[in-house]
Scaffold this active site. Structure first.
Site, mmCIF file in Angstrom:
data_model
loop_
_atom_site.group_PDB
_atom_site.id
_atom_site.type_symbol
_atom_site.label_atom_id
_atom_site.label_comp_id
_atom_site.label_asym_id
_atom_site.label_seq_id
_atom_site.Cartn_x
_atom_site.Cartn_y
_atom_site.Cartn_z
ATOM 1 N N GLY A 15 -6.201 -0.787 13.636
ATOM 2 C CA GLY A 15 -5.723 -0.515 12.281
ATOM 3 C C GLY A 15 -6.775 0.252 11.507
ATOM 4 O O GLY A 15 -7.500 1.076 12.062
ATOM 5 N N CYS A 16 -6.896 -0.034 10.242
ATOM 6 C CA CYS A 16 -7.854 0.645 9.381
ATOM 7 C C CYS A 16 -9.272 0.445 9.897
ATOM 8 O O CYS A 16 -9.712 -0.687 10.096
ATOM 9 C CB CYS A 16 -7.732 0.095 7.953
ATOM 10 S SG CYS A 16 -9.036 0.683 6.860
ATOM 11 N N PHE A 17 -10.009 1.544 10.081
ATOM 12 C CA PHE A 17 -11.358 1.400 10.624
ATOM 13 C C PHE A 17 -12.305 0.711 9.662
ATOM 14 O O PHE A 17 -13.293 0.116 10.072
ATOM 15 C CB PHE A 17 -11.934 2.707 11.166
ATOM 16 C CG PHE A 17 -11.878 3.944 10.320
ATOM 17 C CD1 PHE A 17 -11.822 3.932 8.938
ATOM 18 C CD2 PHE A 17 -11.888 5.182 10.946
ATOM 19 C CE1 PHE A 17 -11.790 5.101 8.185
ATOM 20 C CE2 PHE A 17 -11.861 6.367 10.213
ATOM 21 C CZ PHE A 17 -11.810 6.315 8.828
ATOM 22 N N TYR A 62 -7.559 -1.836 -2.073
ATOM 23 C CA TYR A 62 -7.523 -2.079 -0.629
ATOM 24 C C TYR A 62 -8.714 -2.942 -0.211
ATOM 25 O O TYR A 62 -8.565 -3.883 0.562
ATOM 26 C CB TYR A 62 -7.522 -0.749 0.124
ATOM 27 C CG TYR A 62 -7.207 -0.899 1.589
ATOM 28 C CD1 TYR A 62 -5.879 -0.923 2.022
ATOM 29 C CD2 TYR A 62 -8.210 -1.020 2.533
ATOM 30 C CE1 TYR A 62 -5.580 -1.069 3.364
ATOM 31 C CE2 TYR A 62 -7.916 -1.160 3.881
ATOM 32 C CZ TYR A 62 -6.597 -1.189 4.292
ATOM 33 O OH TYR A 62 -6.299 -1.332 5.627
#
Length: 189
Positions: free
Chosen positions: A12-14, A167
Site C-alpha cells: 500500500g502507501c509507502f 492522512y
C-alpha cells in the site's frame, strides 16, 4: 554472512510501510520508491495515476544478524492487509498492491514459505493476494517522500498543514501505534 541485506516489499502507501520498518530493530534503512512497472525514473505523479504499473514500494536494508529475512516477511504480512487486491484502506489502484519483489529463486521460495505459514496460521480470513514479482529496478522516490511520517512528527504546526496532515494523523499514526504495541520487544530503543 553479508553485513547487510536488502529486500523490497510493497504493502500500500509507502509512507506507512516505511514508517513501521524504520522503527524495527535490525532495519538499517527503509527507502520509499517505485518498483514493478514500465518506464524509467517514474515520478510520484506518474505512479499515482496507476498507468505506469509501478507499486509504491519500500527497499529495506537490514542486518541479518539482528533480524532474519523470514522475520522481515512475517512482519510484512501483519502490517498491511495482504488480502485486498490493489487496495489498502481508502487507497485503490495497482500502485497500492501487496507485492514482494524477489532477487533470486531462494527469495521467491522463502516468500512462498512465509505465505504458506501465514495462510496456515489463519492470520487473515480471506486468501492472500500478494504477488511475487521478479525484481527488475527499484527507483528511489523523490526526497520529500523519504522518512515522511518521521518528518511529519517532528514538523511544526504550519509545516504539518503543508504535508498530508489528515492522512498522517488518521491513517499512518494509528498504524504505527498498533505496530509499536504489537512489536514492542522488537523496536529500536
Amino acid at each position: 554472512m553479508k553485513a547487510e541485506e536488502t529486500m523490497i516489499v510493497a504493502g500500500g502507501c509507502f509512507w506507512c510501510v516505511e514508517a513501521v520498518y524504520n522503527e524495527l530493530k535490525g532495519v538499517v534503512k527503509a527507502e520509499s520508491g517505485y518498483c514493478g512497472g514500465r518506464g524509467i525514473n517514474p515520478t510520484y505523479e506518474q505512479v499515482l495515476t496507476g498507468q505506469t504499473g509501478h507499486a509504491e514500494a519500500v527497499k529495506l536494508t537490514y542486518d541479518p544478524k539482528v533480524i532474519s529475512s523470514r522475520d522481515i516477511l512475517r512482519i510484512f504480512f501483519t502490517v498491511h492487509d495482504p488480502t485486498t487486491l490493489n487496495q489498502q484502506g481508502q487507497d485503490h489502484g495497482t500502485q497500492y498492491r501487496s507485492a514482494i519483489f524477489f532477487k533470486s529463486p531462494t527469495e521467491k521460495i522463502l516468500a512462498r514459505e512465509v505465505m504458506a505459514e501465514v495462510t496456515k496460521a489463519k492470520i487473515w480470513r480471506n486468501r492472500l493476494v500478494t504477488s511475487l514479482e521478479p525484481l527488475t529496478v527499484f527507483y528511489k522516490a523523490e526526497e520529500y517522500h523519504q522518512n515522511y511520517f518521521q518528518n511529519f512528527t517532528k514538523a511544526d504546526y504550519f509545516k504539518k498543514m503543508k504535508m498530508n496532515a489528515g492522512y498522517c494523523q488518521y491513517v499512518i499514526e494509528p498504524h504505527v501505534a498498533e505496530f509499536r504495541k504489537k512489536y514492542a520487544d522488537r523496536l529500536k530503543k
